[in-house]
Design a protein around this motif. Structure first.
Motif, short mmCIF file in Angstrom:
data_model
loop_
_atom_site.label_atom_id
_atom_site.label_comp_id
_atom_site.label_asym_id
_atom_site.label_seq_id
_atom_site.Cartn_x
_atom_site.Cartn_y
_atom_site.Cartn_z
N GLN A 1 -5.96 -8.73 7.04
CA GLN A 1 -6.54 -7.89 7.03
C GLN A 1 -7.68 -8.23 8.24
O GLN A 1 -8.37 -7.31 8.80
CB GLN A 1 -7.51 -7.20 5.62
N LYS A 2 -8.41 -9.55 8.35
CA LYS A 2 -9.06 -10.20 9.23
C LYS A 2 -8.54 -10.32 10.92
O LYS A 2 -9.43 -10.66 11.26
CB LYS A 2 -9.66 -11.21 8.77
N GLY B 1 1.13 -1.60 0.09
CA GLY B 1 0.01 -0.13 0.57
C GLY B 1 1.15 1.11 0.67
O GLY B 1 1.96 1.15 0.22
N LYS B 2 -0.16 1.77 -0.28
CA LYS B 2 0.66 3.80 -0.18
C LYS B 2 1.13 4.13 1.38
O LYS B 2 0.20 3.95 2.23
CB LYS B 2 -0.16 4.71 -0.39
N ALA C 1 -11.74 -1.14 1.08
CA ALA C 1 -11.58 -0.22 2.80
C ALA C 1 -10.27 0.85 2.96
O ALA C 1 -9.98 1.64 3.22
CB ALA C 1 -11.43 -0.50 3.70
N GLY C 2 -8.29 -0.15 2.73
CA GLY C 2 -7.71 0.82 2.96
C GLY C 2 -7.06 0.76 1.96
O GLY C 2 -5.63 1.68 1.46
#
Length: 98
Positions: free
Chosen positions: A35-36, A11-12, A65-66
């Motif tokens: 992520q869970k 991710g960023k 979501a992210g």
């Protein structure tokens, strides 16, 4: 560099600069679907001034979501920072279990 891992989240990490480059994180986990859970990554990787992420030959999920990329069922992942022209690309490849 090659890493033995089960999943990777990409991710960023911050804002883009005026040229469209931004810092990128790669978190490696020994479980699928991290992520869970509230599990902390086994390895934290950070890259600066990345213009594009190139993913070769892997099935990925885009987490809305992210706005992160999740890669599950890995045997290993290989991450190389390619300094193409003046732009830096992050090239991700590896092997997934079928």
């Amino acid at each position: 560099m090659k890493y033995q891992t089960k999943s990777a989240m990409i991710g960023k990490r911050g804002k883009r600069d005026e040229e469209g480059n931004c810092p990128i994180f790669v978190h490696l986990f020994n479980i699928n679907d991290p992520q869970k859970t509230d599990k902390v990554p086994d390895k934290f990787l950070e890259f600066e001034n990345i213009h594009k992420i190139i993913i070769n030959g892997l099935n990925v999920s885009y987490l809305l979501a992210g706005q992160d990329i999740l890669i599950n069922d890995l045997e290993f992942v290989e991450i190389v920072e390619d300094t193409y022209d003046p732009k830096h690309h992050l090239v991700v490849s590896g092997k997934q279990k079928k």
